[in-house]
Design a protein around this motif. Structure first.
Motif, short mmCIF file in Angstrom:
data_model
loop_
_atom_site.label_atom_id
_atom_site.label_comp_id
_atom_site.label_asym_id
_atom_site.label_seq_id
_atom_site.Cartn_x
_atom_site.Cartn_y
_atom_site.Cartn_z
N ASP A 52 0.82 -1.22 0.00
CA ASP A 52 0.00 0.00 0.00
C ASP A 52 0.85 1.26 0.00
OD1 ASP A 52 -2.36 -1.30 -0.15
OD2 ASP A 52 -2.86 -1.15 1.98
N HIS A 53 2.13 1.08 0.33
CA HIS A 53 3.02 2.26 0.34
C HIS A 53 4.44 1.78 0.06
CE1 HIS A 53 4.26 6.32 1.16
NE2 HIS A 53 5.25 5.85 1.89
N HIS A 54 4.78 1.79 -1.19
CA HIS A 54 6.10 1.30 -1.60
C HIS A 54 6.85 2.46 -2.24
CE1 HIS A 54 9.20 -1.15 -3.40
NE2 HIS A 54 8.91 -0.64 -4.58
N VAL A 55 8.05 2.67 -1.79
CA VAL A 55 8.82 3.83 -2.28
C VAL A 55 9.95 3.35 -3.18
CG1 VAL A 55 10.27 5.78 -1.60
CG2 VAL A 55 8.27 5.16 -0.22
N GLU A 56 10.04 3.94 -4.35
CA GLU A 56 11.18 3.71 -5.24
C GLU A 56 11.72 5.06 -5.67
OE1 GLU A 56 10.61 1.15 -8.56
OE2 GLU A 56 10.10 -0.59 -7.32
N HIS A 57 13.01 5.08 -5.95
CA HIS A 57 13.62 6.34 -6.41
C HIS A 57 13.57 6.41 -7.92
CE1 HIS A 57 15.21 6.01 -2.27
NE2 HIS A 57 15.02 7.33 -2.30
N ASP A 58 13.41 7.60 -8.39
CA ASP A 58 13.27 7.85 -9.83
C ASP A 58 14.59 7.54 -10.54
OD1 ASP A 58 12.93 8.86 -12.35
OD2 ASP A 58 11.84 10.65 -11.68
N ALA A 59 14.57 6.51 -11.39
CA ALA A 59 15.81 6.09 -12.05
C ALA A 59 16.36 7.20 -12.94
CB ALA A 59 15.55 4.83 -12.87
N LYS A 60 15.49 7.96 -13.54
CA LYS A 60 15.95 8.99 -14.46
C LYS A 60 16.62 10.15 -13.72
CE LYS A 60 12.77 8.06 -18.23
NZ LYS A 60 11.45 8.37 -18.78
N ALA A 61 16.32 10.30 -12.42
CA ALA A 61 16.91 11.39 -11.65
C ALA A 61 18.29 11.03 -11.09
CB ALA A 61 15.97 11.78 -10.50
N HIS A 62 18.72 9.81 -11.23
CA HIS A 62 19.99 9.36 -10.69
C HIS A 62 21.12 10.31 -11.10
CE1 HIS A 62 22.85 6.38 -9.23
NE2 HIS A 62 23.58 6.62 -10.30
N PRO A 63 22.06 10.72 -10.25
CA PRO A 63 22.32 10.16 -8.91
C PRO A 63 21.53 10.82 -7.78
CG PRO A 63 24.06 11.66 -9.52
CD PRO A 63 23.11 11.65 -10.68
N ARG A 64 20.65 11.79 -8.13
CA ARG A 64 19.83 12.35 -7.06
C ARG A 64 18.83 11.31 -6.59
NH1 ARG A 64 16.35 16.06 -8.80
NH2 ARG A 64 16.60 15.35 -10.92
N LYS A 65 18.45 11.38 -5.34
CA LYS A 65 17.43 10.46 -4.83
C LYS A 65 16.09 11.18 -4.82
CE LYS A 65 20.26 7.52 -1.91
NZ LYS A 65 20.53 7.09 -0.52
N VAL A 66 15.26 10.82 -5.78
CA VAL A 66 13.93 11.43 -5.86
C VAL A 66 12.91 10.33 -5.61
CG1 VAL A 66 12.30 12.69 -7.31
CG2 VAL A 66 14.77 13.13 -7.51
N PRO A 67 12.34 10.27 -4.43
CA PRO A 67 11.44 9.15 -4.13
C PRO A 67 10.05 9.33 -4.77
CG PRO A 67 11.61 10.62 -2.24
CD PRO A 67 12.51 11.19 -3.30
N HIS A 68 9.46 8.19 -5.15
CA HIS A 68 8.07 8.15 -5.58
C HIS A 68 7.35 7.11 -4.73
CE1 HIS A 68 8.05 10.67 -9.19
NE2 HIS A 68 9.28 10.20 -9.44
N SER A 69 6.13 7.42 -4.36
CA SER A 69 5.34 6.46 -3.57
C SER A 69 4.35 5.75 -4.48
CB SER A 69 4.54 7.19 -2.49
OG SER A 69 5.42 7.82 -1.62
N TYR A 70 4.34 4.45 -4.35
CA TYR A 70 3.45 3.65 -5.19
C TYR A 70 2.54 2.78 -4.34
CZ TYR A 70 6.74 4.86 -8.88
OH TYR A 70 7.53 5.55 -9.75
#
Ligand code: SF4
Length: 972
Positions: A52-70
């Motif tokens: 219900d709440h899974h966080v992944e970082h945006d691969a395209k923003a690498h090396p910055r860590k930009v989290p997305h909640s799914y």
């Protein structure tokens, strides 16, 4: 589930994908997925507690860590029949679907998918998809469309169906389905309407294989237990594209890793054949001869499971019919059986198959050593290619029985043991109608509807259609003789209203009156269950954005609110349409679409599935309760439930004492011991077939479930074949194919064309909207052996003209050793076209002109261009680098229905020559007057008859939408 731990190469991260190196994983090592034992590989997936709440970082923003909640919402794949589990990643911010991966909770697919599963995201986001209901303007096929409201479309369709029902024109309503992708729902609305209008694509697909297996035990498919097998025998390409592709492929590899020998019989070097320990490339159509040589070897060496055969073969009938002068003992039966099959020597098979005799002998000896662990499958391939191809499946089942491998661990079960179909509340009863447009008198024992003949039946005025639904179905392109379909679909006198229910454009939708957009697998509800292994599960497809919205506190009344544009789901569509057909309930239709919880009101999808999950799925309420959920919540959480595991030898299931109480055992010789309970329905009729049968009492006094045949035994002699006019085929045998070697004159330029092999990365019509898949597979070579190429003076890249019985097409040669001499092959996925620029997926199709150069019966298709880049919302559409739309070969095939099973015999005798001056790649020319002649030639092979008691069809044969017993009898 098996205890075998999959040991595939690890292609997934071994930590929670949302965790960075050095950070602590949020995975709960103690959690075990429902239906799964604890496996190491489950660490590859986000834990359920995070769904219900899974966080992944945006691969395209690498090396910055930009989290997305799914929010991770499970559903099931719709891109082949396997219905593997999928997990959709729904972005909690904007509710977009980021990607689709495997669902580790699914017992069939176990978290894995083929390329077509993740490519579902392309279908959802495709700029070419149909988003709104469309109504034809101008003539059919003319390319004129206007947007229409769902209400207007539904009112029009409902009014026409209502009028047909009121005027007793029930047979003018037909639902024709390509990929069903669901179990049990279509029966509900068709039975509620009282129409015998179910039509399928099965006789271009699997009705040959089904028929051969049904003759043995009444079940129509195998369910191999590959993971535990000692010998795996495949007559189709299960590692790449065969039946239940991914679930079977992973288990075949497990079996191989555990030491199983893999045998592949295929004239083409498939990916499966490339993994084989023994590959036989026989002349197409000779496969039954090979299998009978194995059977003869087993019998001659007495390497057979005698106790099994004694108990389960109807050997007394075999002796009574074929050797009435012999004392009816089992020992005499075995002797006679051995003698009767002694002629099928390895030498005979080698001559028919044109392979070295040593290969046949080696195969027979390998099978003889299988220790009751022979897992086998045949699907499409030989059974779908040849006249009499069903004997291949029958002979395969013969070998399985002789080795005692039926229903054993590592053996092969019938599909019904590993499949589970729950129905919804207040299921409508069967009707008493019989539609001869689908079940004609000439084919009384056909496995399924004679759907390939529909255009010819309409042309002969055997009937007409007031409302014709094509549903995820594209016969103009998928079927043989597509120009005859085009003619029928264009004729408004024959087809009053054509409603195409489809997620995307197709060659058939171009000839519809309404094109109604239906959801992909992330946008609809369905339940289904398939025989992927020796277990049972129920899958739950669901609209993932709708589920996410509801979980986030946004109630949804109608799936259209959550889908793109006005894309709907079919279940809500059928609920609504049925109410409009019978708004006041006077036709007796509406009641079957009323809520089980709110009497008199329209059922919702939540209520429909809630009722099924609460009342019809054994063990589900308990599993849900253990996790503090309702059954519906559990299914929305996991998308699947396992309802059986380690299922073997269901023929030996004891008949419950309660059922035995009122049962009587038959005394007639051929059905001796069959236990029946009195049947009240239409009791004036004779007790024929399986009527009222619940099991069989054996000579030792035990009473078990047995099989679904009239004798409840495995019928080595089929009284049905005798009674329906084919006594010469009452036992497993060999029928020479229409493309047998003796019918092919290689010197004159003849070849056998195999047009049925699949590409592992394409789906029949729907991959046209999946850009990943089109980028992987985008060429259409004609496989040709180097010996044949040399004889014709051809090289790779040359254009050839291949002439069939009704026309010709032009293809491009690829010279290879991957196909046996005398045979050429062209995959059946390509050759996509569109008549008008806006009607088709430009990822895959080319614009064509269709003209009539030699009068209205002649059709000539020529591409105006190939696949080209195009402007759209998706920048990738400008990056298309491939150009080849392929060759639509099916247009040039006449209908070739097998006289028994009704299966279209796909293999073609073709004459190959260099392309003529003026020929262009992809050209197709057809004479439809000739295609009518071919139809009549094959119709003449049938024996129109009725069975005992004036029956239209044996009762024990399966039939979708089975009517009541009296409908089976032809009125005097
Ligand atoms: S095998 Fe591939 S296409 Fe078929 S259901 Fe599984 S993932 Fe989908």
């Amino acid at each position: 589930m098996t205890d075998t731990v999959p040991t595939r190469p690890n292609t997934q991260p071994t930590t929670d994908p949302g965790v960075q190196p050095g950070e602590e994983s949020s995975a709960q090592p103690g959690h075990v997925m429902p239906g799964e034992r604890r496996h190491e590989h489950l660490r590859n997936y986000p834990p359920v507690s995070d769904w219900d709440h899974h966080v992944e970082h945006d691969a395209k923003a690498h090396p910055r860590k930009v989290p997305h909640s799914y929010m991770l919402i499970p559903t099931t794949c719709f891109n082949c029949e396997s219905a593997c589990g999928l997990l959709a990643y729904v972005d909690k911010e904007d509710l977009s679907i980021k990607k689709v991966e495997g669902n580790p909770a699914h017992p069939g697919s176990r978290g894995r998918n083929c390329a077509k599963g993740p490519a579902t995201i392309n279908q959802v986001n495709d700029p070419e998809r149909i988003l709104y209901p469309l109504r034809r303007t101008g003539e059919r096929g003319g390319g004129g469309w206007e947007r229409v409201s769902w209400d207007d479309a539904l009112d029009d369709i409902a009014a026409r169906i209502r009028k047909a029902l009121l005027e007793d024109r029930h047979d003018e309503v037909m639902y024709h389905v390509g990929r069903p992708g669901e179990d049990g729902f279509a029966e509900r609305f068709l039975q509620a309407w009282g129409v015998d209008g179910h039509n399928t694509h099965t006789n271009v697909c699997s009705s040959g294989a089904r028929f051969g297996m049904t003759l043995w035990g009444g079940f129509d498919r195998p369910s191999p237990d590959h993971a535990k097998a000692k010998v795996i025998l495949l007559l189709s390409s299960h590692l790449e594209t065969g039946h239940y592709f991914n679930p079977h492929a992973q288990r075949i590899m497990e079996g191989k890793q555990a030491g199983a020998q893999l045998v592949v019989i295929d004239p083409r070097m498939s990916n499966t054949a490339s993994h084989a320990d023994l590959w036989l490339a026989p002349w197409p159509g000779s496969e039954a001869a090979i299998l009978l040589a194995i059977a003869a070897h087993l019998l001659a060496t007495r390497q057979v499971d005698e106790p099994y055969l004694r108990r389960w073969f109807n050997w007394e009938t075999y002796l009574a019919e074929l050797h009435p002068d012999v004392e009816p003992t089992f020992e005499n039966f075995l002797d006679r059986l051995e003698a009767d099959y002694a002629g099928y020597t390895a030498e005979f098979a080698a001559a028919e198959a044109q392979v070295p005799v040593e290969r046949i002998t080696a195969l027979a000896e390998l099978v003889a050593q299988c220790d009751h662990r022979l897992s086998a499958h045949v699907w499409r391939s030989a059974c779908a290619g040849n006249e009499g191809g069903w004997q291949v499946a029958r002979c395969l089942w013969f070998v399985l029985a002789l080795t005692g491998s039926i229903g054993t661990p590592g053996g092969t079960s019938p599909n019904g043991w590993d499949k589970f179909i729950p129905h919804g509340p207040d299921m409508p009863p069967p009707h008493d109608r019989w539609n001869e447009l689908t079940w004609p008198r000439e084919y009384p024992i056909s496995t399924n509807e004679m759907s390939i003949l529909l255009p010819h039946f309409l042309a002969e005025d055997r009937g007409r259609l007031e409302v014709y639904f094509s549903r995820v179905f594209n016969p103009v392109w998928t079927y043989p003789d597509g120009f005859s379909w085009m003619k029928a679909m264009s004729d408004t006198a024959k087809v009053g209203l054509h409603v195409a229910l489809t997620p995307n454009w197709s060659e058939t939708a171009e000839f519809a009156d309404y094109v109604l957009p239906m959801g992909h697998s992330l946008e609809r509800h369905d339940t289904h269950s398939y025989e992927t292994h020796a277990g049972r599960w129920l899958g739950f497809r669901q609209p993932v954005r709708r589920v996410a919205m509801e979980k986030m506190g946004h109630p949804v009344d109608d799936t259209r609110e959550a889908n793109p544009g006005e894309v709907w789901e079919e279940n809500e569509f059928w609920f609504d349409l049925s109410w409009r057909i019978d708004p006041d309930g006077s036709l007796g239709v509406r009641r079957y679409f009323e809520s089980p919880y709110r009497p008199g009101e329209k059922v919702t999808v939540d209520e429909y599935y809630r009722w099924i999950f609460e009342n019809r799925v054994p063990g589900l309420p308990e599993k849900a309760s253990a996790e503090g959920m309702t059954p519906l919540e559990y299914m929305r959480r996991y998308g699947v439930v396992e309802v059986g595991d380690e299922i073997y030898r269901q023929d030996e299931r004891a008949v419950p004492d309660a059922d035995l109480a009122g049962a009587e055992a038959d005394t007639a010789a051929e059905t001796r011991g069959v236990l029946r309970t009195p049947t009240t329905e239409d009791s004036a009729g004779p007790l024929i077939g399986e009527a009222g049968a619940i099991g069989v009492r054996h000579d030792d006094g035990t009473a078990t479930a047995g099989w679904l045949t009239p004798s409840r035994k495995l019928e080595v002699y089929s009284p049905m074949m005798r009674d329906w006019g084919w006594p010469e085929h009452a036992t497993p045998g060999y029928i020479r194919s229409h493309v047998a070697a003796k019918n092919i004159d290689l010197a004159a330029g003849d070849l056998v064309l195999v047009p049925t092999f699949r590409l592992p990365t394409l789906i029949h019509t729907r991959s046209g909207n999946a850009k990943y898949l089109n980028e992987i597979s985008n060429s259409h070579p004609l496989w040709l052996n180097s010996r044949d190429a040399e004889r014709h003076g051809l090289a790779t890249g040359d254009l050839v003209r291949l002439s069939t019985a009704i026309g010709y097409f032009v293809a491009r040669v690829w010279v290879t050793e991957g196909i046996r001499p005398g045979v050429c092959a062209l995959s059946h996925h390509m050759g996509r076209w569109r008549l008008h620029d806006a009607e088709g997926s430009r990822w895959v199709s080319g614009l064509v002109d269709i003209t009539h150069p030699d009068g209205e019966d002649s059709f000539f298709l020529r591409y105006r261009g190939g696949v080209e880049p195009f402007e759209s919302d998706d920048p990738d559409s400008k990056r298309i680098w491939w150009t080849d739309p392929g060759v639509h070969q099916n247009l040039a095939f006449g209908v070739q229905p097998d006289p028994w099973s009704g299966m279209h015999c796909w293999l073609q005798k073709v004459r190959m020559e260099r392309a003529h001056a003026g020929d262009r790649y992809g050209d197709v020319w057809v004479d439809t007057a000739r295609s009518r002649e071919v139809y009549r030639e094959w119709l003449a092979k049938t024996r129109r008859t009725t069975g005992p008691g004036g029956m239209r069809r044996p009762e024990f044969l399966m039939r979708p939408l089975k009517p009541v017993r009296r409908a089976f009898r032809v009125e005097p």
